[in-house]
Design an enzyme around this catalytic site. Structure first.
Site, PDB file in Angstrom:
ATOM      1  N   GLU A   1       3.540  -5.757   6.851  1.00 23.32           N
ATOM      2  CA  GLU A   1       4.050  -4.680   7.551  1.00 23.32           C
ATOM      3  C   GLU A   1       4.067  -4.626   8.694  1.00 23.32           C
ATOM      4  OE1 GLU A   1       2.287  -6.727   5.269  1.00 23.32           O
ATOM      5  OE2 GLU A   1       0.729  -5.944   3.858  1.00 23.32           O
TER       6      GLU A   1
ATOM      7  N   GLY B   1       0.692  -4.895   0.290  1.00 26.88           N
ATOM      8  CA  GLY B   1      -0.725  -5.030  -0.566  1.00 26.88           C
ATOM      9  C   GLY B   1      -0.394  -5.742  -1.661  1.00 26.88           C
TER      10      GLY B   1
ATOM     11  N   GLU C   1      -0.610  -9.415  -1.321  1.00 23.71           N
ATOM     12  CA  GLU C   1      -1.620  -9.567  -1.441  1.00 23.71           C
ATOM     13  C   GLU C   1      -2.679  -9.173  -2.465  1.00 23.71           C
ATOM     14  OE1 GLU C   1      -2.265  -6.619   1.914  1.00 23.71           O
ATOM     15  OE2 GLU C   1      -3.423  -8.615   3.067  1.00 23.71           O
TER      16      GLU C   1
ATOM     17  N   ALA D   1       0.449  -1.069  -0.072  1.00 21.10           N
ATOM     18  CA  ALA D   1       0.308   0.171   0.647  1.00 21.10           C
ATOM     19  C   ALA D   1       0.979   1.282  -0.424  1.00 21.10           C
ATOM     20  CB  ALA D   1      -1.056   0.171   0.853  1.00 21.10           C
TER      21      ALA D   1
HETATM   22  N1  T1G Z   1       4.360   3.476   0.105  1.00 19.83           N
HETATM   23  C1  T1G Z   1       5.249   4.843   0.189  1.00 19.83           C
HETATM   24  N2  T1G Z   1       6.652   4.504  -0.376  1.00 19.83           N
HETATM   25  C2  T1G Z   1       7.559   4.153  -0.144  1.00 19.83           C
HETATM   26  C3  T1G Z   1       6.565   2.182  -0.589  1.00 19.83           C
HETATM   27  C4  T1G Z   1       5.557   2.172   0.288  1.00 19.83           C
HETATM   28  N3  T1G Z   1       5.164   1.047   0.499  1.00 19.83           N
HETATM   29  N4  T1G Z   1       7.501   1.631  -0.364  1.00 19.83           N
HETATM   30  C5  T1G Z   1       8.964   2.241  -0.627  1.00 19.83           C
HETATM   31  N5  T1G Z   1       8.881   4.204  -0.933  1.00 19.83           N
HETATM   32  C6  T1G Z   1       9.150   4.441  -0.612  1.00 19.83           C
HETATM   33  C7  T1G Z   1      10.765   4.936   0.095  1.00 19.83           C
HETATM   34  O1  T1G Z   1      10.410   6.072   1.126  1.00 19.83           O
HETATM   35  C8  T1G Z   1      11.982   5.759  -0.633  1.00 19.83           C
HETATM   36  O2  T1G Z   1      10.901   7.362  -1.237  1.00 19.83           O
HETATM   37  C9  T1G Z   1      11.661   5.427  -2.701  1.00 19.83           C
HETATM   38  O3  T1G Z   1       9.995   4.759  -2.429  1.00 19.83           O
HETATM   39  C10 T1G Z   1      12.241   3.411  -2.511  1.00 19.83           C
HETATM   40  O4  T1G Z   1      12.303   2.995  -1.039  1.00 19.83           O
HETATM   41  C11 T1G Z   1      -2.651  -2.754   3.509  1.00 19.83           C
HETATM   42  C12 T1G Z   1      -1.577  -1.490   4.341  1.00 19.83           C
HETATM   43  C13 T1G Z   1      10.415  -1.999  -1.653  1.00 19.83           C
HETATM   44  C14 T1G Z   1      11.970  -3.160  -0.591  1.00 19.83           C
HETATM   45  O5  T1G Z   1       6.790  -2.151   4.201  1.00 19.83           O
HETATM   46  O6  T1G Z   1      10.583  -2.232   1.885  1.00 19.83           O
HETATM   47  O7  T1G Z   1       1.007  -3.259   2.206  1.00 19.83           O
HETATM   48  O8  T1G Z   1      13.177   8.530   0.409  1.00 19.83           O
HETATM   49  O9  T1G Z   1      14.489   3.545  -0.164  1.00 19.83           O
HETATM   50  O10 T1G Z   1      15.990   0.804  -0.567  1.00 19.83           O
HETATM   51  O11 T1G Z   1      -1.663  -4.951   3.615  1.00 19.83           O
HETATM   52  O12 T1G Z   1      11.138   0.164  -0.251  1.00 19.83           O
HETATM   53  O13 T1G Z   1      13.305   8.106  -2.606  1.00 19.83           O
HETATM   54  O14 T1G Z   1      11.545   9.809  -1.625  1.00 19.83           O
HETATM   55  O15 T1G Z   1      13.695   1.698   0.564  1.00 19.83           O
HETATM   56  O16 T1G Z   1      15.040  -0.428  -2.669  1.00 19.83           O
HETATM   57  C15 T1G Z   1       3.789  -2.443   3.131  1.00 19.83           C
HETATM   58  C16 T1G Z   1       7.930  -0.940   2.319  1.00 19.83           C
HETATM   59  C17 T1G Z   1       3.133  -1.676   3.570  1.00 19.83           C
HETATM   60  C18 T1G Z   1       7.470  -2.283   2.184  1.00 19.83           C
HETATM   61  C19 T1G Z   1      12.808  -1.327  -1.696  1.00 19.83           C
HETATM   62  N6  T1G Z   1       5.035  -2.774   2.064  1.00 19.83           N
HETATM   63  N7  T1G Z   1       9.306  -0.688   1.322  1.00 19.83           N
HETATM   64  O17 T1G Z   1      13.797  -1.160  -0.969  1.00 19.83           O
HETATM   65  O18 T1G Z   1      14.279   1.231  -1.781  1.00 19.83           O
HETATM   66  S1  T1G Z   1       2.235  -1.703   4.175  1.00 19.83           S
HETATM   67  C20 T1G Z   1       6.066  -2.159   2.997  1.00 19.83           C
HETATM   68  C21 T1G Z   1      10.032  -1.078   1.383  1.00 19.83           C
HETATM   69  C22 T1G Z   1       0.809  -2.400   3.582  1.00 19.83           C
HETATM   70  C23 T1G Z   1      -1.275  -3.210   3.191  1.00 19.83           C
HETATM   71  C24 T1G Z   1      -0.681  -3.047   3.784  1.00 19.83           C
HETATM   72  C25 T1G Z   1      11.151  -1.187   0.690  1.00 19.83           C
HETATM   73  C26 T1G Z   1      11.594  -1.869  -0.726  1.00 19.83           C
HETATM   74  P1  T1G Z   1      12.111   8.240  -1.920  1.00 19.83           P
HETATM   75  P2  T1G Z   1      13.579   2.622  -0.427  1.00 19.83           P
HETATM   76  P3  T1G Z   1      14.894   0.207  -1.324  1.00 19.83           P
END
Ligand code: T1G
Length: 675
Positions: free
Chosen positions: A124, A101, A104, A62
């Site tokens: 998450e 997400g 999912e 998400a």
């Molecule tokens: N939403 C918004 N921005 C995100 C994002 C996300 N999910 N993931 C990364 N970014 C942005 C991050 O802030 C950065 O921005 C840029 O992308 C590059 O990220 C309903 C509720 C995918 C492994 O927890 O683990 O889904 O600083 O530097 O090292 O069940 O990003 O460049 O402006 O980390 O190559 C669940 C979170 C969400 C994954 C890539 N998903 N992201 O790593 O790049 S909750 C996560 C990561 C959800 C549902 C629930 C990592 C990555 P900027 P980065 P990276």
């Protein structure tokens, strides 16, 4: 322009997301997916559909930036049910990391195909949440309770192969032929009925797996809300409840967590860690200096650990010592550490040899001449550092970056002995340097922008979380540690005990309290070494050889397993100092301990910001999470102060006569926050 487009490949409709950087499932993506699936479902010429992503990864979850804002339809739970309800097969084509997400969405598809390098996961829980779009209900139904617990409550992604073995992925594609293979797979299954829908499967309860998982992870989950909520949802999926009841339970738990302070704190840290790598006032595309070889001066604990960071990233290291036995001992420790990792299966033997092969131990200081970055990690004494930097100035090639690992000395003063202060920077690693993620990058008054940008980028390469600090005593972390230690010692004089103060800090969520930490680091660190000069409780302990865990006695007594017990001898020493000072011993409340040892840290953090020694309050939070183990579910000292309420922090400080930082007082008066 929608981030979603579609392409027809015969009777297969390919739905493509192009939403850099990670194809987060923001509102536009969800809306585009929803309408594309509806159109494909209604189009008689479409026999099957494929969902794939452009860029570096399948949906990574998400869009976390949308949290806390009014949700735009369709929400993820609605979208995934829409996909699964399709009357035609939908195939998820996965590359990169299908997370949260994104995972999912893939699970709601009828089939999943992935490239070998792909990973899938539901992290998450690391945001203080749980998979809120059916993940806790579909994973157990497809892959069983045991793996579902691992994936949801611990949050680490799994490889495509492991996912395929568990039935979460149906087919492994060629690394470079994902779309073609997905289209072929879609054609293969186009007519297969009934469509496999995870929500229609049943999960088998596995109470033993749940009990074992809780037992194994009890300590790791201590203080956190989300892991247990994930466990409860997985248990619900396998307790015979209907999918609808399971989803309702998941939604209730998801909202409870989403509204809670812990998730707000953990999401704050997620973004704060990424924000910390940005340097205000320096263009993100600043040309970096090449760093092909690193020199490390000193093969002690710090020098060895620092070297490992670069060796593990494939960067050759020249390590310099003054004496052969110290050099041999240092390189021996490096090899031992690598072999220990290999023994645990974290490294292959050939990786150990590659790392050791990239290490050049030498007594010849001049060997540093061909290093692009030299890091000094020797005794914390200014005269020693000045001698070294004077020599480096005459040996190192032009443009080489000269860094000191000093933990509090003045980097400007060190830079001033060289003819190239613009090339000098602080790189404060935290011990053990090959383990701790935090790196304080100390920006000298004359440190060049490209030097700073190079070191900050290099920090990412060696998998450190770097924070820019200004030149002041203790930089950010240790500067805030000082008032905490000072006030803790004062509380001993007024009636508190080391174990009471440590208990309050551990209950707060710290890995250990001030006195346990002192015993771990060494009571003799910074001691003047004169056993006849006893001016403080610490001097008295050090003079008796009570140097902490390493001597099995410090503020606590330790057994062979290093288990601490309160020390009668320490109680006597404290008592003697109280008597000498004529202290009035009184009952000290836990609340007073928090106010005097934690609120004072926040106050120091406000001063750090006022003086420009940190770029932003969230940087201070990152320092304390990654350098000292501040509980991530409290978001760091400055975020925690916001949740306490700054007015309450100010009142707590003023109650004990502390001078409150102007910025803290002003923010409190204005009802403001640090973050
Ligand atoms: N939403 C918004 N921005 C995100 C994002 C996300 N999910 N993931 C990364 N970014 C942005 C991050 O802030 C950065 O921005 C840029 O992308 C590059 O990220 C309903 C509720 C995918 C492994 O927890 O683990 O889904 O600083 O530097 O090292 O069940 O990003 O460049 O402006 O980390 O190559 C669940 C979170 C969400 C994954 C890539 N998903 N992201 O790593 O790049 S909750 C996560 C990561 C959800 C549902 C629930 C990592 C990555 P900027 P980065 P990276």
């Amino acid at each position: 322009m929608s981030p979603i487009r579609t392409e027809r490949h015969g009777d297969v409709l390919v739905i493509i997301s192009d939403n850099p950087p990670v194809n987060a499932l923001g509102a536009a993506v969800r809306q585009g997916l929803d309408s594309a699936i509806r159109d494909g479902d209604a189009d008689a010429e479409v026999a099957a559909m494929v969902i794939r992503c452009d860029g570096r990864t399948f949906f990574a979850g998400a869009d976390i930036t949308e949290f806390g804002k009014p949700m735009q339809e369709p929400g993820l739970p609605t979208l995934v049910d829409r996909i699964e309800a399709s009357s035609k097969p939908v195939v998820a084509a996965i590359h990169g990391t299908a997370l949260g997400g994104g995972c999912e969405v893939a699970l709601s598809c009828h089939y999943r195909i992935a490239v070998p390098s792909a990973k899938v996961g539901t992290p998450e829980v690391k945001l203080g949440l749980l998979p809120g779009a059916g993940g806790t209900q579909r994973i157990p139904r497809i892959a069983g309770v045991k793996l579902a617990l691992e994936m949801t409550a611990k949050g680490d992604p799994i490889s495509a192969k492991r996912a395929a073995d568990a039935g979460l992925i149906d087919r492994i594609a060629g690394e470079d032929s994902l779309e073609a293979d997905a289209i072929a797979f879609a054609r293969e299954v186009a007519a297969v009925r009934p469509l496999p829908r995870a929500s229609e499967k049943t999960a088998t309860a596995d109470p033993d797996a749940v009990a074992a998982f809780k037992k194994e992870n009890g300590r790791r989950f201590h203080g956190f809300d989300a892991p247990n909520a994930n466990i409860a949802c997985v248990e619900k999926a396998a307790d015979g409840s209907s999918y609808a009841d399971g989803i309702a339970f998941e939604q209730r738990e998801f909202m409870r967590l989403m509204m809670g302070v812990q998730s707000a704190a953990q999401r704050h840290i997620f973004f704060a860690e990424r924000q910390a790598s940005k340097i205000d006032g320096i263009a993100a595309d600043t040309a970096l200096r090449p760093v092909k070889r690193v020199g490390v001066i000193g093969a002690g604990t710090m020098g060895g650990g620092i070297s490992m960071n670069f060796l593990s990233a494939g960067i050759p290291v020249t390590i310099v010592e003054m004496a052969q036995d110290a050099l041999d001992r240092g390189t021996g420790v490096i090899r031992k550490n690598y072999e220990a990792s290999a023994a645990k299966g974290r490294l292959k033997p050939e990786q150990v040899e590659a790392a050791m092969g990239a290490l050049t131990p030498t007594l010849d200081f001049d060997a540093l001449a061909d290093c692009d970055l030299v890091i000094e990690a020797v005794y914390e004494e200014m005269s020693v550092k000045k001698d070294i930097f004077t020599r480096l100035d005459s040996i190192c090639k032009p443009g080489a970056i000269l860094a000191s690992n000093t933990s509090y000395l003045n980097v400007d003063e060190i830079a001033a002995v060289t003819s190239r202060p613009q090339d000098v920077v602080g790189m404060h690693f935290f011990s053990p340097a090959n383990v701790m993620k935090l790196l304080e990058v100390v920006r000298g008054a004359k440190t060049a922008d490209d030097v700073l940008a190079t070191v900050m980028a290099l920090a990412k390469t060696i998998r450190k979380v770097a924070v820019v600090a200004g030149v002041c005593d203790g930089f950010i972390g240790n500067r805030m540690l000082m008032p905490r230690q000072v006030e803790a010692m004062k509380l001993l004089m007024e009636g508190a005990t080391p174990e009471q103060i440590d208990r309050v800090h551990v209950a707060f969520g710290m890995p250990m309290g001030p006195f346990q930490m002192s015993d771990l680091a060494g009571v003799d660190i910074g001691w003047h070494r004169d056993p006849n000069r006893i001016e403080s409780i610490r001097d008295a302990l050090a003079a008796e050889g009570r140097w902490g865990q390493k001597t099995k006695a410090g503020f606590y007594d330790y057994d062979d397993k290093r288990t601490p017990t309160p020390s009668p001898r320490v109680a006597e020493i404290i008592e003697s100092f109280r008597a000498k000072a004529g202290s009035t011993v009184r009952e000290i409340s836990d609340e007073e301990i928090v106010e005097k040892t934690l609120y004072t840290m926040v106050n120091e953090g406000a001063l750090i910001l006022e003086e420009g020694m940190a770029q932003r309050a969230s940087d201070i939070d990152v320092v304390w999470i990654y350098g000292y183990g501040w509980p991530v579910y409290r978001g760091g000292p400055m975020f925690w102060a916001d949740t306490e309420g700054l007015a309450k922090v100010v009142a707590g400080l003023e109650k004990h006569g502390f001078a409150v930082a102007t910025s803290l007082k002003d923010k409190a008066a204005a009802g403001g926050r640090f973050n």
